[in-house]
Design an enzyme around this catalytic site. Structure first.
Site, mmCIF file in Angstrom:
data_model
loop_
_atom_site.group_PDB
_atom_site.id
_atom_site.type_symbol
_atom_site.label_atom_id
_atom_site.label_comp_id
_atom_site.label_asym_id
_atom_site.label_seq_id
_atom_site.Cartn_x
_atom_site.Cartn_y
_atom_site.Cartn_z
ATOM 1 N N SER A 26 -5.160 18.673 -7.783
ATOM 2 C CA SER A 26 -4.399 17.588 -7.147
ATOM 3 C C SER A 26 -3.171 18.103 -6.408
ATOM 4 O O SER A 26 -2.431 17.334 -5.808
ATOM 5 C CB SER A 26 -3.967 16.567 -8.206
ATOM 6 O OG SER A 26 -3.255 17.207 -9.245
ATOM 7 N N ASN A 113 0.388 14.909 -19.510
ATOM 8 C CA ASN A 113 0.115 13.470 -19.477
ATOM 9 C C ASN A 113 1.412 12.639 -19.436
ATOM 10 O O ASN A 113 1.536 11.707 -18.639
ATOM 11 C CB ASN A 113 -0.732 13.057 -20.682
ATOM 12 C CG ASN A 113 -2.100 13.723 -20.657
ATOM 13 O OD1 ASN A 113 -2.452 14.374 -19.668
ATOM 14 N ND2 ASN A 113 -2.857 13.576 -21.723
ATOM 15 N N THR A 158 1.866 -26.678 13.958
ATOM 16 C CA THR A 158 0.919 -26.706 12.845
ATOM 17 C C THR A 158 -0.440 -26.590 13.531
ATOM 18 O O THR A 158 -0.627 -27.108 14.639
ATOM 19 C CB THR A 158 0.993 -28.007 12.026
ATOM 20 O OG1 THR A 158 0.693 -29.108 12.882
ATOM 21 C CG2 THR A 158 2.379 -28.214 11.414
ATOM 22 N N SER A 280 -0.569 0.755 29.467
ATOM 23 C CA SER A 280 -2.004 1.003 29.506
ATOM 24 C C SER A 280 -2.272 2.145 30.460
ATOM 25 O O SER A 280 -1.583 2.292 31.467
ATOM 26 C CB SER A 280 -2.720 -0.267 29.983
ATOM 27 O OG SER A 280 -3.956 0.061 30.564
ATOM 28 N N LYS A 286 0.609 -3.556 32.343
ATOM 29 C CA LYS A 286 0.630 -3.845 30.913
ATOM 30 C C LYS A 286 1.846 -3.317 30.181
ATOM 31 O O LYS A 286 2.339 -2.236 30.438
ATOM 32 C CB LYS A 286 -0.618 -3.253 30.252
ATOM 33 C CG LYS A 286 -1.894 -3.895 30.697
ATOM 34 C CD LYS A 286 -2.124 -5.219 30.021
ATOM 35 C CE LYS A 286 -2.737 -4.985 28.662
ATOM 36 N NZ LYS A 286 -3.121 -6.223 28.023
ATOM 37 N N ASN A 288 2.314 -3.432 26.101
ATOM 38 C CA ASN A 288 1.634 -3.923 24.900
ATOM 39 C C ASN A 288 2.523 -3.876 23.658
ATOM 40 O O ASN A 288 3.264 -2.906 23.465
ATOM 41 C CB ASN A 288 0.367 -3.090 24.644
ATOM 42 C CG ASN A 288 -0.637 -3.252 25.771
ATOM 43 O OD1 ASN A 288 -0.766 -4.327 26.349
ATOM 44 N ND2 ASN A 288 -1.335 -2.162 26.093
ATOM 45 N N TYR A 320 -4.904 8.734 -21.950
ATOM 46 C CA TYR A 320 -5.010 9.322 -20.614
ATOM 47 C C TYR A 320 -6.451 9.690 -20.286
ATOM 48 O O TYR A 320 -7.184 10.228 -21.120
ATOM 49 C CB TYR A 320 -4.124 10.581 -20.514
ATOM 50 C CG TYR A 320 -4.280 11.271 -19.171
ATOM 51 C CD1 TYR A 320 -3.518 10.863 -18.081
ATOM 52 C CD2 TYR A 320 -5.224 12.283 -18.972
ATOM 53 C CE1 TYR A 320 -3.686 11.465 -16.833
ATOM 54 C CE2 TYR A 320 -5.398 12.878 -17.728
ATOM 55 C CZ TYR A 320 -4.621 12.463 -16.668
ATOM 56 O OH TYR A 320 -4.781 13.046 -15.449
ATOM 57 N N GLN A 325 -5.550 10.606 -12.190
ATOM 58 C CA GLN A 325 -5.089 11.475 -11.101
ATOM 59 C C GLN A 325 -5.319 10.808 -9.739
ATOM 60 O O GLN A 325 -4.629 11.102 -8.768
ATOM 61 C CB GLN A 325 -5.831 12.806 -11.175
ATOM 62 C CG GLN A 325 -5.412 13.811 -10.150
ATOM 63 C CD GLN A 325 -5.907 15.203 -10.504
ATOM 64 O OE1 GLN A 325 -5.463 15.811 -11.462
ATOM 65 N NE2 GLN A 325 -6.846 15.709 -9.727
ATOM 66 N N LYS A 328 -2.562 8.596 -7.272
ATOM 67 C CA LYS A 328 -1.465 9.082 -6.430
ATOM 68 C C LYS A 328 -1.633 8.802 -4.939
ATOM 69 O O LYS A 328 -0.715 8.289 -4.293
ATOM 70 C CB LYS A 328 -1.233 10.565 -6.670
ATOM 71 C CG LYS A 328 -0.534 10.755 -7.997
ATOM 72 C CD LYS A 328 -0.546 12.155 -8.487
ATOM 73 C CE LYS A 328 -0.415 12.130 -9.996
ATOM 74 N NZ LYS A 328 -1.540 11.440 -10.680
HETATM 75 N N1 ARG Z 1 -2.782 16.178 -12.324
HETATM 76 C C1 ARG Z 1 -2.902 15.343 -13.459
HETATM 77 C C2 ARG Z 1 -2.761 13.852 -13.043
HETATM 78 O O1 ARG Z 1 -2.351 13.637 -11.983
HETATM 79 C C3 ARG Z 1 -1.856 15.675 -14.461
HETATM 80 C C4 ARG Z 1 -2.216 15.313 -15.860
HETATM 81 C C5 ARG Z 1 -3.352 16.145 -16.292
HETATM 82 N N2 ARG Z 1 -3.605 16.023 -17.681
HETATM 83 C C6 ARG Z 1 -4.731 16.476 -18.229
HETATM 84 N N3 ARG Z 1 -4.854 16.331 -19.465
HETATM 85 N N4 ARG Z 1 -5.661 17.044 -17.503
HETATM 86 O O2 ARG Z 1 -3.064 12.953 -13.775
#
Ligand code: ARG
Length: 465
Positions: A26, A113, A158, A280, A286, A288, A320, A325, A328
């Protein structure tokens, strides 16, 4: 084996498959959490020192090392490695590389975690504060414009059909009210974001006597999370934020739609600054309204992120899971999209030029004062339903002869109802219509000015907190 041994490689005998390594990593997107990760680690180290797990020197070395790593990252000199999976392990590995043995002690009583959940909350808290700042800036611009346009008359709609005249200031204040609720929602959401997972460790807490209240205080959290299982697995704070963001984007899409309509030749109510429009490549005439169009379009991706996050969390067992992950990218994109859209509006609003004449002329079409005539008849003792019927006939006469209600003669009006007197013409004007709606929340210029004043006071109070 891959060249960089995993921090967790102890129980493994085989190297990670190269594709799996990339698939599970990640770092490409979570590296933006680095400043929060480092802040969290520094607070964690201070707490470990306080409870005697780290000595003074170790804590100092760790803190210095982390600060230097942050500087490296800010200078763009940090080399991120996919082999180290995520932001947390990249930073920890670099710390040990820089400071040696002490670096290996930082992760005592902690798991990725609780670490990642803490980082995301610190990040989101910071972003909420930036976003609410943009909302205030946008509201400020709306209030300034609303005050200048308190007397400007435009048609109110309206069904997108001319309904009754309103003031342009009043219309802008409607936007301002939506934003005031958006702002409150974000502040409320922030309370639930500002709770600290750290100390929950992997899921069950830790055997070290962590002082979680101390760490929470160092990081500006209101309190540590009350249940370790919940702390590491809860992502509803992110969903709640994305729901707040979706409502704001929904509002922005409505504002956008109106701006787009108003700039068209058919409406001609406003002019947008050149700096916020594009031309344009083929049609030379134009100009826009790209910025509102894009904002309108971008609302879709934020609604999509809300769905992604809900579905991501649906049916996940405690505690968890790696699924998390995936929170994000939708969250980060929601934050960026929302902040940029609000910024675009806040920057653009002070330069919107209203075409007062165009709005007025448009309000003169469409029999916008018909309800005023019905109310007039009611005041003269005619029951409202009868009044409605009489005015309907007057409108039909107007349509047939191509005239507005105010252009019908007294005799013609009296043929429809004997109760009509020469005083009727005052209420048939657009000015008479708007200024008669002078109760709290109405469109009369005096009410617009009073509402601007109240809203300004509210903003000042908010700015103090
Ligand atoms: N990159 C992981 C996430 O975004 C971090 C936590 C990972 N924990 C694990 N037990 N693999 O969630």
């Amino acid at each position: 084996m891959s060249s960089e041994p995993k921090p967790w490689a102890g129980r493994f005998t085989e190297a990670t498959d190269a594709f799996v390594e990339a698939f599970t990593a990640s770092v490409d997107f979570d590296k933006r959490l680095a400043p929060y990760d480092i802040r969290g680690s520094i607070a964690h180290a201070s707490m470990l020192k306080r409870i005697g797990v780290l000595n003074e020197e170790e804590c100092e070395t760790i803190t210095d090392g982390l600060e230097q790593i942050l500087a490296e990252i800010e200078r763009g000199e940090f080399s991120w490695s996919v082999k180290l999976e995520d932001v947390h392990m990249n930073i920890e590995a670099r710390l040990t590389e820089r400071i040696g043995e002490a670096g290996k002690k930082l992760h005592t009583g902690r798991s990725r975690n609780d670490q990642v959940a803490t980082d995301v909350r610190l990040y989101l808290r910071h972003e909420i504060d930036r976003i609410t700042g943009e909302i205030l800036r946008f509201q400020q611009a709306l209030l300034d414009l609303a005050e200048r346009e308190a007397d400007t008359i435009m048609p109110g709609f309206t069904h997108l059909q001319v309904a009754q005249p309103v003031t342009f200031g009043h219309h802008l204040l409607a936007w301002c009210e939506m934003l005031a609720r958006d702002y409150e929602r974000l502040l409320d959401c922030r309370k639930r974001v500002n709770v600290m997972p750290l100390g929950a460790a992997a899921l069950a807490g830790t055997t070290f006597p962590l002082d979680r209240f101390y760490t929470a205080e160092l990081l500006g959290f209101d309190r540590p999370a009350a249940n370790s299982l919940d702390a590491v697995s809860d992502r509803d704070f992110a969903i709640e934020f994305t729901a707040c963001a979706s409502l704001i984007m929904m509002h922005l899409s409505r504002f956008s739609e109106e701006l787009i309509l108003w700039t068209s030749a058919q409406f001609g109510f406003i002019d947008l600054p050149d700096a916020f429009c594009t031309g344009s490549s083929i049609m030379p005439q134009k100009k826009n309204p790209d910025v509102p169009e894009l904002v309108r379009g971008k609302s879709g991706r934020v609604f999509g992120h809300l769905m992604s996050l809900l579905i991501l969390m649906k049916s996940q067992p405690l505690a968890y899971n790696k699924d998390n992950q995936e929170d994000k990218e939708p969250l980060f994109d929601t934050v960026d999209t929302l902040r940029n859209c609000l910024r675009a509006f806040a920057d653009m609003m002070p330069h919107v030029r209203p075409n007062r004449d165009g709005m007025y002329k448009s309000a003169q079409k469409g029999y916008a004062t018909a309800t005023d005539l019905a109310d007039y008849l009611v005041r003269k003792g005619v029951p409202f339903r009868d009044a409605h019927e009489i005015v309907g006939k007057a409108v039909r006469l107007g349509i047939e002869t191509g005239r507005d209600l105010s252009q019908l003669s007294l005799t013609e009006l009296q043929q429809l109802s004997v109760t009509i007197g020469p005083d009727v013409f005052e209420i048939l004007t657009l000015e008479g219509s708007v200024s008669a709606r002078k109760h709290f929340g109405g469109t009369a210029p005096e009410q617009v000015r009073a509402a601007v004043k109240r809203a300004r006071q509210r903003l000042e109070e908010v700015a103090k907190t």
